[in-house]
Design an enzyme around this catalytic site. Structure first.
Site, PDB file in Angstrom:
ATOM      1  N   ASP A   1     -14.781   3.642   8.921  1.00  0.00           N
ATOM      2  CA  ASP A   1     -15.247   3.592   7.540  1.00  0.00           C
ATOM      3  C   ASP A   1     -15.295   5.043   7.068  1.00  0.00           C
ATOM      4  O   ASP A   1     -16.037   5.866   7.626  1.00  0.00           O
ATOM      5  CB  ASP A   1     -16.638   2.946   7.502  1.00  0.00           C
ATOM      6  CG  ASP A   1     -17.194   2.853   6.084  1.00  0.00           C
ATOM      7  OD1 ASP A   1     -16.827   3.704   5.241  1.00  0.00           O
ATOM      8  OD2 ASP A   1     -17.996   1.952   5.833  1.00  0.00           O
TER       9      ASP A   1
ATOM     10  N   TYR B   1      -5.230   9.647  -9.923  1.00  0.00           N
ATOM     11  CA  TYR B   1      -4.685   8.953 -11.099  1.00  0.00           C
ATOM     12  C   TYR B   1      -5.092   9.708 -12.360  1.00  0.00           C
ATOM     13  O   TYR B   1      -6.172  10.305 -12.420  1.00  0.00           O
ATOM     14  CB  TYR B   1      -5.186   7.495 -11.129  1.00  0.00           C
ATOM     15  CG  TYR B   1      -4.589   6.702 -12.259  1.00  0.00           C
ATOM     16  CD1 TYR B   1      -3.211   6.568 -12.368  1.00  0.00           C
ATOM     17  CD2 TYR B   1      -5.390   6.102 -13.220  1.00  0.00           C
ATOM     18  CE1 TYR B   1      -2.642   5.871 -13.419  1.00  0.00           C
ATOM     19  CE2 TYR B   1      -4.834   5.390 -14.273  1.00  0.00           C
ATOM     20  CZ  TYR B   1      -3.457   5.283 -14.367  1.00  0.00           C
ATOM     21  OH  TYR B   1      -2.905   4.592 -15.408  1.00  0.00           O
TER      22      TYR B   1
ATOM     23  N   LYS C   1     -11.988  10.007  -9.395  1.00  0.00           N
ATOM     24  CA  LYS C   1     -10.732  10.768  -9.302  1.00  0.00           C
ATOM     25  C   LYS C   1     -10.929  12.223  -9.749  1.00  0.00           C
ATOM     26  O   LYS C   1     -10.329  13.131  -9.173  1.00  0.00           O
ATOM     27  CB  LYS C   1      -9.635  10.096 -10.123  1.00  0.00           C
ATOM     28  CG  LYS C   1      -9.154   8.756  -9.552  1.00  0.00           C
ATOM     29  CD  LYS C   1      -8.742   8.854  -8.100  1.00  0.00           C
ATOM     30  CE  LYS C   1      -8.029   7.618  -7.598  1.00  0.00           C
ATOM     31  NZ  LYS C   1      -7.891   7.595  -6.123  1.00  0.00           N
TER      32      LYS C   1
ATOM     33  N   THR D   1      -0.370  -2.523  -6.193  1.00  0.00           N
ATOM     34  CA  THR D   1      -0.946  -2.649  -4.847  1.00  0.00           C
ATOM     35  C   THR D   1      -2.248  -3.427  -4.995  1.00  0.00           C
ATOM     36  O   THR D   1      -2.644  -3.748  -6.115  1.00  0.00           O
ATOM     37  CB  THR D   1      -1.295  -1.263  -4.288  1.00  0.00           C
ATOM     38  OG1 THR D   1      -2.289  -0.685  -5.152  1.00  0.00           O
ATOM     39  CG2 THR D   1      -0.102  -0.330  -4.218  1.00  0.00           C
TER      40      THR D   1
ATOM     41  N   ILE E   1      -7.473   6.243  -0.145  1.00  0.00           N
ATOM     42  CA  ILE E   1      -8.656   5.373  -0.110  1.00  0.00           C
ATOM     43  C   ILE E   1      -9.278   5.315  -1.501  1.00  0.00           C
ATOM     44  O   ILE E   1      -9.565   6.353  -2.097  1.00  0.00           O
ATOM     45  CB  ILE E   1      -9.696   5.953   0.878  1.00  0.00           C
ATOM     46  CG1 ILE E   1      -9.118   5.998   2.298  1.00  0.00           C
ATOM     47  CG2 ILE E   1     -10.987   5.140   0.830  1.00  0.00           C
ATOM     48  CD1 ILE E   1      -9.965   6.788   3.279  1.00  0.00           C
TER      49      ILE E   1
ATOM     50  N   SER F   1       0.832  -1.210   0.000  1.00  0.00           N
ATOM     51  CA  SER F   1       0.000   0.000   0.000  1.00  0.00           C
ATOM     52  C   SER F   1       0.860   1.250   0.000  1.00  0.00           C
ATOM     53  O   SER F   1       1.857   1.325   0.741  1.00  0.00           O
ATOM     54  CB  SER F   1      -0.872   0.071   1.257  1.00  0.00           C
ATOM     55  OG  SER F   1      -1.739  -1.008   1.349  1.00  0.00           O
ATOM     56  N   ILE F   2       0.440   2.239  -0.768  1.00  0.00           N
ATOM     57  CA  ILE F   2       1.182   3.505  -0.789  1.00  0.00           C
ATOM     58  C   ILE F   2       1.188   4.098   0.627  1.00  0.00           C
ATOM     59  O   ILE F   2       2.210   4.591   1.107  1.00  0.00           O
ATOM     60  CB  ILE F   2       0.573   4.464  -1.830  1.00  0.00           C
ATOM     61  CG1 ILE F   2       0.690   3.852  -3.235  1.00  0.00           C
ATOM     62  CG2 ILE F   2       1.263   5.829  -1.780  1.00  0.00           C
ATOM     63  CD1 ILE F   2      -0.074   4.564  -4.331  1.00  0.00           C
TER      64      ILE F   2
ATOM     65  N   TYR G   1     -10.476   1.549 -16.302  1.00  0.00           N
ATOM     66  CA  TYR G   1     -10.536   2.262 -15.015  1.00  0.00           C
ATOM     67  C   TYR G   1     -11.973   2.554 -14.590  1.00  0.00           C
ATOM     68  O   TYR G   1     -12.233   2.932 -13.449  1.00  0.00           O
ATOM     69  CB  TYR G   1      -9.705   3.548 -15.101  1.00  0.00           C
ATOM     70  CG  TYR G   1      -9.144   4.008 -13.777  1.00  0.00           C
ATOM     71  CD1 TYR G   1      -8.181   3.265 -13.098  1.00  0.00           C
ATOM     72  CD2 TYR G   1      -9.585   5.194 -13.195  1.00  0.00           C
ATOM     73  CE1 TYR G   1      -7.666   3.696 -11.884  1.00  0.00           C
ATOM     74  CE2 TYR G   1      -9.067   5.636 -11.980  1.00  0.00           C
ATOM     75  CZ  TYR G   1      -8.115   4.874 -11.337  1.00  0.00           C
ATOM     76  OH  TYR G   1      -7.605   5.305 -10.142  1.00  0.00           O
TER      77      TYR G   1
HETATM   78  P1  NAI Z   1      -4.542  -0.247  -1.408  1.00  0.00           P
HETATM   79  O1  NAI Z   1      -5.544  -1.267  -1.843  1.00  0.00           O
HETATM   80  O2  NAI Z   1      -3.376  -0.727  -0.647  1.00  0.00           O
HETATM   81  O3  NAI Z   1      -5.265   0.932  -0.618  1.00  0.00           O
HETATM   82  C1  NAI Z   1      -6.626   1.294  -0.774  1.00  0.00           C
HETATM   83  C2  NAI Z   1      -7.177   1.433   0.630  1.00  0.00           C
HETATM   84  O4  NAI Z   1      -8.517   1.957   0.650  1.00  0.00           O
HETATM   85  C3  NAI Z   1      -7.218   0.073   1.368  1.00  0.00           C
HETATM   86  O5  NAI Z   1      -6.423   0.146   2.532  1.00  0.00           O
HETATM   87  C4  NAI Z   1      -8.680  -0.070   1.694  1.00  0.00           C
HETATM   88  O6  NAI Z   1      -8.928  -0.813   2.879  1.00  0.00           O
HETATM   89  C5  NAI Z   1      -9.112   1.389   1.812  1.00  0.00           C
HETATM   90  N1  NAI Z   1     -10.570   1.544   1.829  1.00  0.00           N
HETATM   91  C6  NAI Z   1     -11.465   1.026   0.943  1.00  0.00           C
HETATM   92  N2  NAI Z   1     -12.706   1.343   1.336  1.00  0.00           N
HETATM   93  C7  NAI Z   1     -12.605   2.085   2.479  1.00  0.00           C
HETATM   94  C8  NAI Z   1     -13.544   2.710   3.351  1.00  0.00           C
HETATM   95  N3  NAI Z   1     -14.859   2.636   3.124  1.00  0.00           N
HETATM   96  N4  NAI Z   1     -13.080   3.383   4.431  1.00  0.00           N
HETATM   97  C9  NAI Z   1     -11.746   3.469   4.677  1.00  0.00           C
HETATM   98  N5  NAI Z   1     -10.814   2.903   3.874  1.00  0.00           N
HETATM   99  C10 NAI Z   1     -11.237   2.219   2.799  1.00  0.00           C
HETATM  100  O7  NAI Z   1      -4.049   0.434  -2.782  1.00  0.00           O
HETATM  101  P2  NAI Z   1      -3.215   1.766  -3.087  1.00  0.00           P
HETATM  102  O8  NAI Z   1      -2.827   1.644  -4.504  1.00  0.00           O
HETATM  103  O9  NAI Z   1      -2.193   1.993  -2.055  1.00  0.00           O
HETATM  104  O10 NAI Z   1      -4.344   2.898  -3.036  1.00  0.00           O
HETATM  105  C11 NAI Z   1      -4.219   4.099  -2.320  1.00  0.00           C
HETATM  106  C12 NAI Z   1      -4.721   5.261  -3.151  1.00  0.00           C
HETATM  107  O11 NAI Z   1      -3.826   5.480  -4.244  1.00  0.00           O
HETATM  108  C13 NAI Z   1      -6.116   5.065  -3.763  1.00  0.00           C
HETATM  109  O12 NAI Z   1      -6.822   6.281  -3.707  1.00  0.00           O
HETATM  110  C14 NAI Z   1      -5.770   4.716  -5.197  1.00  0.00           C
HETATM  111  O13 NAI Z   1      -6.836   4.981  -6.100  1.00  0.00           O
HETATM  112  C15 NAI Z   1      -4.592   5.653  -5.408  1.00  0.00           C
HETATM  113  N6  NAI Z   1      -3.769   5.372  -6.591  1.00  0.00           N
HETATM  114  C16 NAI Z   1      -3.303   4.122  -6.809  1.00  0.00           C
HETATM  115  C17 NAI Z   1      -2.598   3.821  -7.954  1.00  0.00           C
HETATM  116  C18 NAI Z   1      -2.158   2.425  -8.237  1.00  0.00           C
HETATM  117  O14 NAI Z   1      -1.849   2.118  -9.408  1.00  0.00           O
HETATM  118  N7  NAI Z   1      -2.091   1.556  -7.236  1.00  0.00           N
HETATM  119  C19 NAI Z   1      -2.271   4.875  -8.953  1.00  0.00           C
HETATM  120  C20 NAI Z   1      -2.761   6.186  -8.590  1.00  0.00           C
HETATM  121  C21 NAI Z   1      -3.498   6.404  -7.460  1.00  0.00           C
END
Ligand code: NAI
Length: 269
Positions: free
Chosen positions: A65, A149, A166, A198, A94, A20-21, A159
């Site tokens: 949440d 993104y 976004k 991720t 998120i 996760s980022i 997407y």
């Molecule tokens: P990740 O899957 O590790 O993180 C997403 C998080 O959102 C998870 O920890 C999840 O539990 C949380 N989440 C989902 N529903 C929720 C809710 N109702 N309440 C609280 N938390 C909730 O994946 P990642 O990639 O680290 O995602 C983090 C952010 O980065 C997201 O906004 C994603 O769209 C964005 N992003 C990711 C990219 C990628 O290619 N992975 C590229 C550009 C942006």
């Protein structure tokens, strides 16, 4: 390290596992001298490894949440109690689309799910700021960052409805950035990050192709989760106090490219 966040208190959402980022941001924030709480949705706390990260960062995990105002109220209350003061930085990391997760094509969306996508991935950003402001939980000159993104500006067919989420997220950063800038010199920005492997990223069908294409289009190559964490830290630090209401591309140059030599070579075969 540089002690860029020495004495600062924060809240980091969205760390699920070590990919996760947000996980990478938490480790760097600790290295840079910050204290913070971690939070994620209750279901993610059961499935993820966040407790391990909390132990490593010597902090607590507060279930919330991000679509529920009452959960966010408790998140601020408990964070301020634990950290001993108001919040200096907040990471919104998120994202989730039931339509994408269930492979619904863009011309056959389930609209209840579309609303859920927007609520989880975009409105939650507004809620985090509005609740924080109303609870007077944010310090002067705080810094708030959300992750976006480039599908907000350009079409990436797989997407799906996350593209609208976004676009809304980035718009909220501008509208709320104005309010918080005026009232408390707080800055609000989004970082538009390269595709990153991720749980959320790889949930998008064709993700491997996205990743490779972006790598070949970007003169600096894709930005990794650790690279992203470094950028987030600079935005949380005092070195960027006049940067606000921006969508900041962090993508190795991808967003400024038309075509690259690698892609030309590939098609020339
Ligand atoms: P990740 O899957 O590790 O993180 C997403 C998080 O959102 C998870 O920890 C999840 O539990 C949380 N989440 C989902 N529903 C929720 C809710 N109702 N309440 C609280 N938390 C909730 O994946 P990642 O990639 O680290 O995602 C983090 C952010 O980065 C997201 O906004 C994603 O769209 C964005 N992003 C990711 C990219 C990628 O290619 N992975 C590229 C550009 C942006």
């Amino acid at each position: 390290m540089y002690n860029l966040l020495k004495g600062k208190r924060g809240i980091i959402t969205g760390a699920l596992d070590e990919n996760s980022i947000a996980w990478r941001v938490a480790l760097k924030a600790k290295e840079e001298g910050a204290t913070f709480t971690l939070t994620n949705a209750p279901i993610a706390l059961r499935m993820g490894k966040i407790k391990q990260l909390a132990d490593e960062c010597n902090t607590i995990v507060i279930p919330a949440d991000a679509t529920l105002v009452e959960d966010i109220e408790k998140l601020y209350q408990q964070s301020m109690e634990h950290l001993g003061g108001k919040i200096d930085f907040l990471l919104h990391s998120i994202g989730m689309s039931p339509n994408v997760r269930k492979d619904r094509p863009y011309n056959d969306l389930n609209y209840d799910w579309f609303l859920k996508t927007l609520d989880i991935s975009a409105l939650s950003f507004h809620k985090l700021m509005q609740v924080g402001e109303k609870a007077d939980a944010l310090n002067e000159k705080a810094s708030i960052v959300a992750l976006s993104y480039i599908a907000a500006q350009r079409t990436f067919p797989d997407y799906g409805d996350m593209a609208q989420a976004k676009a809304m997220l980035e718009s909220i950063a501008r509208s709320y950035g104005y309010k918080l800038g005026k009232s408390k010199k707080i800055r609000v920005n989004t970082i538009s990050q390269s595709p990153t492997p991720t749980t959320a990223g790889t949930g998008i069908s064709g993700f491997d192709v996205f990743l490779e294409y972006a790598e070949k289009m970007s003169p600096l190559g894709n930005a990794t989760a650790d690279d992203c964490a470094n950028y987030v830290i600079t935005l949380f630090s005092d070195l960027t106090e006049k940067v606000t209401m921006q969508n900041l591309y962090h993508d190795g140059g991808f967003s400024a490219m038309g075509i690259s030599e690698e892609i030309v070579a590939q098609f020339g075969k």
